[in-house]
Motif scaffolding. Structure first.
Motif, PDB file in Angstrom:
ATOM      1  N   GLY A  37       1.007  -1.081  -0.181  1.00  0.00           N
ATOM      2  CA  GLY A  37       0.000  -0.069  -0.141  1.00  0.00           C
ATOM      3  C   GLY A  37       0.978   1.238  -0.063  1.00  0.00           C
ATOM      4  O   GLY A  37       0.648   2.208  -0.757  1.00  0.00           O
ATOM      5  N   ARG A  38       1.886   1.255   0.671  1.00  0.00           N
ATOM      6  CA  ARG A  38       2.660   2.363   0.882  1.00  0.00           C
ATOM      7  C   ARG A  38       3.570   2.563  -0.468  1.00  0.00           C
ATOM      8  O   ARG A  38       3.727   3.676  -0.998  1.00  0.00           O
ATOM      9  N   GLN A  39       3.975   1.409  -1.170  1.00  0.00           N
ATOM     10  CA  GLN A  39       4.501   1.503  -2.574  1.00  0.00           C
ATOM     11  C   GLN A  39       3.570   2.052  -3.342  1.00  0.00           C
ATOM     12  O   GLN A  39       3.977   2.936  -4.364  1.00  0.00           O
ATOM     13  N   ALA A  40       2.250   1.753  -3.540  1.00  0.00           N
ATOM     14  CA  ALA A  40       1.252   2.287  -4.330  1.00  0.00           C
ATOM     15  C   ALA A  40       1.029   3.731  -4.455  1.00  0.00           C
ATOM     16  O   ALA A  40       1.157   4.450  -5.234  1.00  0.00           O
ATOM     17  N   VAL A  41       1.394   4.349  -3.153  1.00  0.00           N
ATOM     18  CA  VAL A  41       1.270   5.719  -2.789  1.00  0.00           C
ATOM     19  C   VAL A  41       2.516   6.446  -3.494  1.00  0.00           C
ATOM     20  O   VAL A  41       2.603   7.400  -3.908  1.00  0.00           O
ATOM     21  N   ASP A  96      -7.742  -4.376   3.123  1.00  0.00           N
ATOM     22  CA  ASP A  96      -8.138  -4.738   4.577  1.00  0.00           C
ATOM     23  C   ASP A  96      -7.680  -3.314   5.325  1.00  0.00           C
ATOM     24  O   ASP A  96      -7.062  -2.503   4.538  1.00  0.00           O
ATOM     25  N   LEU A  97      -8.013  -3.528   6.697  1.00  0.00           N
ATOM     26  CA  LEU A  97      -7.960  -2.124   7.355  1.00  0.00           C
ATOM     27  C   LEU A  97      -6.448  -1.668   7.427  1.00  0.00           C
ATOM     28  O   LEU A  97      -5.942  -0.415   7.415  1.00  0.00           O
ATOM     29  N   GLU A  98      -5.651  -2.779   7.658  1.00  0.00           N
ATOM     30  CA  GLU A  98      -4.243  -2.348   7.811  1.00  0.00           C
ATOM     31  C   GLU A  98      -3.490  -1.838   6.683  1.00  0.00           C
ATOM     32  O   GLU A  98      -2.810  -0.775   6.639  1.00  0.00           O
ATOM     33  N   THR A  99      -3.904  -2.498   5.419  1.00  0.00           N
ATOM     34  CA  THR A  99      -3.135  -1.669   4.155  1.00  0.00           C
ATOM     35  C   THR A  99      -4.019  -0.316   3.980  1.00  0.00           C
ATOM     36  O   THR A  99      -3.233   0.305   3.410  1.00  0.00           O
ATOM     37  N   PHE A 100      -5.072  -0.366   4.315  1.00  0.00           N
ATOM     38  CA  PHE A 100      -5.995   1.036   4.211  1.00  0.00           C
ATOM     39  C   PHE A 100      -5.293   2.138   5.031  1.00  0.00           C
ATOM     40  O   PHE A 100      -4.620   3.288   4.461  1.00  0.00           O
ATOM     41  N   THR A 101      -4.756   1.697   6.305  1.00  0.00           N
ATOM     42  CA  THR A 101      -4.102   2.793   6.988  1.00  0.00           C
ATOM     43  C   THR A 101      -2.966   3.168   6.794  1.00  0.00           C
ATOM     44  O   THR A 101      -2.441   4.310   6.767  1.00  0.00           O
ATOM     45  N   ALA A 102      -2.150   2.185   6.203  1.00  0.00           N
ATOM     46  CA  ALA A 102      -0.909   2.402   5.750  1.00  0.00           C
ATOM     47  C   ALA A 102      -0.775   3.280   4.491  1.00  0.00           C
ATOM     48  O   ALA A 102       0.033   4.306   4.336  1.00  0.00           O
ATOM     49  N   ALA A 156     -13.904   2.597  11.678  1.00  0.00           N
ATOM     50  CA  ALA A 156     -12.038   2.372  11.648  1.00  0.00           C
ATOM     51  C   ALA A 156     -11.651   3.192  10.574  1.00  0.00           C
ATOM     52  O   ALA A 156     -10.338   3.571  10.505  1.00  0.00           O
ATOM     53  N   PHE A 157     -12.379   3.303   9.399  1.00  0.00           N
ATOM     54  CA  PHE A 157     -11.898   3.592   8.088  1.00  0.00           C
ATOM     55  C   PHE A 157     -11.858   5.102   8.044  1.00  0.00           C
ATOM     56  O   PHE A 157     -11.012   5.853   7.093  1.00  0.00           O
TER      57      PHE A 157
END
Length: 467
Positions: free
Chosen positions: A188-192, A210-216, A242-243
């Protein structure tokens, strides 16, 4: 229903063989354009209406708004009699999917059509003739970057384009190529990072993250000054709140809230309003998309009679009419489910508006069965039916959209110094929102396109698109 499509039946019968695509000449502005005796709806934060004004445009900028009786003496100016007309900022569709050849191949799962099926000018003409001068593409691809360059260079006549590439899980809803994959927080971070390197200012999160990837993704985006918009992932898991994290700035469908529970729960609307309010998260409406899906599910045969869909390139038209995924799902259960979403959406957007949460106008144009350009006027009327007043609807399509995109110092209001992206109407949209369809002229970067010129653009497009 559509004023500028009223001549379609005769045209489609009488048209000769399709012509090669011939985009209009690059947009240029005369030395001066003077619109006299017009009623200005500036859409500034102060609100109000300015009757009997003379508006002067030089190049691509508004240089004067004066009382008509003051008189303006400009030699060789193009003078337009605006008596009985209303001048308003160009409209924004804040949720579109601009077509391109590769997108069509990915959606169809086929190596055809060949390059050139989606002519760039033809993609944009339906927006221009409907006064839509700003769009937000929420599945941006490298091709979208090229489209924006063509528009901003003046080689193609089209709306301004804001862009957000889509990020979903490694089991995405849409094909790879249209969406990027992020199965872990690191991905997720790499996509950003990739989006930032490609020059995007926004990223769109999608439904299977998932929530963890979304948060990242949100955390990395904040660090890189990238703004996060999109869907609320993990529908039905009971973790909606949570989102709502700082930096998640825009929910791009009203239906996202309808789908957070097994069936839409109107009693949950106050809690959704509070989530959005506390997080400063705005909303794009897209009411008309669900209404069209319901119409298609109830009567798949209605697609063949949809005049507005003739503006689609032939291969996109074929996909929308003959391979429509919503028609394929038609069943009593599916119809009831979509109906429940439609019934939920109205109270939701009304509650958001009453809470002071910005409602931006968007249509999801580009999904099968939602026509570009024309659907924004459908959206205006759907929002009015939901209980929003006409001034608020127009704010959501002009100033508020420009503010969200960070371009409100350039466009979105009628004021001295602002870009001359304007729509001239021959009826008052504040008294009846359906009057946004009554377009007398469109002004794009100071270039005046009369009703006759707009009809000619549409005429040429339809002539080449006919079956």
């Amino acid at each position: 229903m559509f004023r500028c499509l009223a001549f379609l039946a005769g045209l489609l019968i009488a048209a000769p063989a399709p012509l090669a695509a011939s985009p209009p000449a690059p947009a240029t502005a005369s030395d001066a354009l003077v619109i006299e005796n017009v009623t200005v709806i500036p859409m500034t934060e102060e609100g109000g209406v300015l009757p009997n004004r003379t508006v002067v445009i030089e190049g691509d900028r508004i240089v004067s708004i004066a009382f008509a009786q003051d008189g303006i003496d400009l030699c060789d100016a193009n003078r337009i009699d605006g008596t009985g007309m209303w001048l308003i900022p160009g409209f924004s569709d804040m949720h579109v999917h601009l077509g391109n050849d590769r997108m069509l191949r990915l959606l169809a799962g086929s190596p055809v059509p060949e390059d050139g099926a989606a002519n760039i000018q033809d993609i944009f003409t339906p927006y221009i003739v409907n006064g839509v001068l700003q769009v937000f593409d929420l599945a941006a691809m490298p091709e979208t970057v090229g489209q924006r360059i063509e528009v901003e260079s003046g080689r193609v006549l089209g709306p301004h384009i804001a862009m957000a590439p889509m990020i979903d899980s490694d089991d995405p809803i849409l094909p790879f190529g249209i969406t990027q994959s992020a199965a872990t927080p690191a991905e997720g971070r790499q996509a950003v990072k990739d989006a930032a390197a490609d020059g995007y200012e926004f990223v769109k999160v999608y439904g299977r993250l998932d929530l963890e990837t979304f948060t990242a993704i949100v955390d990395e985006a904040r660090a890189r000054d990238i703004r996060v918009i999109g869907h609320i992932p993990q529908r039905g898991k009971g973790i909606t709140e949570a989102f709502f994290q700082p930096g998640f700035e825009l929910i791009v469908h009203a239906e996202e809230f309808a789908q957070q529970t097994r069936s839409p729960d109107i009693t949950a609307i106050p809690s959704y309003v509070e989530m959005a309010r506390k997080n400063d998260t705005a909303l794009v409406s897209t009411l008309t998309a669900n209404e069209r899906i319901l119409e298609i599910a109830r009567d798949p045969g209605s697609l063949a009679s949809r005049v507005d869909l003739y503006v689609l390139p032939p291969q996109f038209y074929d996909f929308s009419v003959n391979s429509n995924p919503y028609a394929a799902q038609s069943s009593e259960g599916y119809i009831q489910y979509v109906q429940s979403i439609v019934q939920f959406n109205g109270p939701l957007v009304r509650a958001f508006a009453e809470a002071g949460i910005p409602i931006l106008t968007g249509t999801d144009a580009g999904i099968p069965g939602v026509a570009p350009g024309f659907s924004l006027h459908d959206e205006f009327e759907a929002l009015a039916e939901a209980g929003l007043d006409n001034a608020s609807i127009l704010e959501g399509s002009t100033r508020l959209s420009a503010e969200f995109l960070g371009v409100d110092d350039d466009r979105g209001t009628v004021a001295v110094g602002m870009r001359a992206d304007l729509v001239l109407l021959d009826a008052d949209p504040l008294s009846n929102i359906a009057n946004t369809r009554r377009i007398a002229a469109v002004i794009r970067d100071g270039r005046y396109l009369s009703r006759r010129e707009l009809d000619a653009l549409l005429d040429d497009l339809l002539e080449r698109n006919r079956k």
